[in-house]
Design an enzyme around this catalytic site. Structure first.
Site, PDB file in Angstrom:
ATOM      1  N   SER A  93      29.451   0.194  37.310  1.00  0.00           N
ATOM      2  CA  SER A  93      29.614   1.586  36.867  1.00  0.00           C
ATOM      3  C   SER A  93      29.251   1.736  35.394  1.00  0.00           C
ATOM      4  O   SER A  93      29.232   0.771  34.631  1.00  0.00           O
ATOM      5  CB  SER A  93      31.058   2.037  37.076  1.00  0.00           C
TER       6      SER A  93
HETATM    7  N1  SAM Z   1      33.920  -1.760  39.688  1.00  0.00           N
HETATM    8  C1  SAM Z   1      32.641  -2.415  39.918  1.00  0.00           C
HETATM    9  C2  SAM Z   1      32.113  -3.082  38.677  1.00  0.00           C
HETATM   10  O1  SAM Z   1      32.730  -2.964  37.604  1.00  0.00           O
HETATM   11  O2  SAM Z   1      31.077  -3.747  38.797  1.00  0.00           O
HETATM   12  C3  SAM Z   1      31.607  -1.455  40.455  1.00  0.00           C
HETATM   13  C4  SAM Z   1      31.872  -1.111  41.844  1.00  0.00           C
HETATM   14  S1  SAM Z   1      30.524  -0.432  42.738  1.00  0.00           S
HETATM   15  C5  SAM Z   1      30.261   1.128  41.961  1.00  0.00           C
HETATM   16  C6  SAM Z   1      31.407  -0.078  44.254  1.00  0.00           C
HETATM   17  C7  SAM Z   1      31.801  -1.304  45.024  1.00  0.00           C
HETATM   18  O3  SAM Z   1      32.636  -0.905  46.106  1.00  0.00           O
HETATM   19  C8  SAM Z   1      30.622  -2.045  45.641  1.00  0.00           C
HETATM   20  O4  SAM Z   1      30.627  -3.381  45.230  1.00  0.00           O
HETATM   21  C9  SAM Z   1      30.857  -1.912  47.138  1.00  0.00           C
HETATM   22  O5  SAM Z   1      30.413  -3.011  47.900  1.00  0.00           O
HETATM   23  C10 SAM Z   1      32.369  -1.766  47.186  1.00  0.00           C
HETATM   24  N2  SAM Z   1      32.894  -1.164  48.417  1.00  0.00           N
HETATM   25  C11 SAM Z   1      32.395  -0.158  49.178  1.00  0.00           C
HETATM   26  N3  SAM Z   1      33.187   0.082  50.227  1.00  0.00           N
HETATM   27  C12 SAM Z   1      34.232  -0.789  50.141  1.00  0.00           C
HETATM   28  C13 SAM Z   1      35.399  -1.040  50.924  1.00  0.00           C
HETATM   29  N4  SAM Z   1      35.689  -0.340  52.030  1.00  0.00           N
HETATM   30  N5  SAM Z   1      36.235  -2.011  50.519  1.00  0.00           N
HETATM   31  C14 SAM Z   1      35.994  -2.739  49.400  1.00  0.00           C
HETATM   32  N6  SAM Z   1      34.904  -2.552  48.617  1.00  0.00           N
HETATM   33  C15 SAM Z   1      34.043  -1.589  48.975  1.00  0.00           C
END
Ligand code: SAM
Length: 216
Positions: free
Chosen positions: A59
């Protein structure tokens, strides 16, 4: 602190209104460049998301700081994070809270983040691979919950896992644009507020979007 990180803090964190001194100190301490793939290192301090592989993103720094400040961490909280991704937000939380429980659905990202954060010396983070739209019931309730992927609506499983006096921050809405929702539990009443607009990759799971939903 290197020059790029110093500029990021001045321009995109303090310059855009982040005021909590503990959040600012954590954003200074945790170097975002260590969480982006080598080919994106030159852009590591820009105020935008970057690709981290598997169709996912780290993000933008301002959004990480804003969501963290909104959690209002004092250092005593147990925090659940949904969407470990690169582990950048996880590290910021680990600097500011007592314990962090983080859930990621993509195994390769979860493993890489766990290795990275262990190498950096964090010992107050627990990792889980699975569907975070259902939370992590085993360790519930949590004083704070942060969801870093967009849900169509706040999952009821996550609302149930907010501790009394606790708070969740989550982007909700359609895939092409969401708002940050702030959900508080006070004397077992659920209070909801809407904050700024945002765009996140989809939360994919039972209480999120169906698998096959588009990631940016
Ligand atoms: N906070 C992270 C960072 O600092 O790098 C960025 C997160 S990214 C915008 C969103 C993440 O949510 C992705 O890695 C994606 O695979 C994960 N995601 C999506 N659906 C999910 C779920 N149901 N459970 C866990 N993770 C999930």
């Amino acid at each position: 602190m290197n020059e790029g990180l110093r500029r990021m803090i001045e321009r995109d964190i303090v310059g855009r209104g982040i005021r909590d001194p503990r959040v600012i100190a954590a954003m200074k301490k945790v170097d975002r460049a260590l969480f982006v793939p080598p080919e994106w290192r030159d852009s590591a301090y820009g105020d935008h998301p970057l690709s981290i592989g598997a169709g996912q993103t780290i993000s933008q720094p301002y959004m990480v700081a804003f969501m963290t400040e909104t959690l209002g961490l004092s250092g005593k909280e147990r925090v659940l994070e949904i969407g470990t991704g690169s582990g950048y937000q996880t590290a910021i939380l680990a600097e500011l809270a007592l314990e962090v429980y983080t859930v990621e659905r993509i195994e390769s990202l979860a493993t890489a983040a766990e290795d990275r954060l262990a190498a950096m010396g964090y010992s107050n983070i627990r990792f889980h691979i699975g569907d975070g739209s259902l939370g992590w019931e085993e360790h519930a309730p949590y004083d704070r919950i942060i969801v870093t992927a967009a849900a169509p609506a706040a999952p009821s499983s996550l609302i149930e896992q907010i501790a009394e006096g606790g708070r969740m921050v989550i982007p909700t809405g359609p895939q092409d644009g969401q708002v940050l929702e702030i959900i508080d539990r006070r004397e077992n009443v659920i209070l909801r507020k809407k904050s700024m607009g945002c765009i996140f990759v989809p939360l994919i799971g039972e209480e999120g979007f169906p698998d096959g939903a588009r990631s940016r």
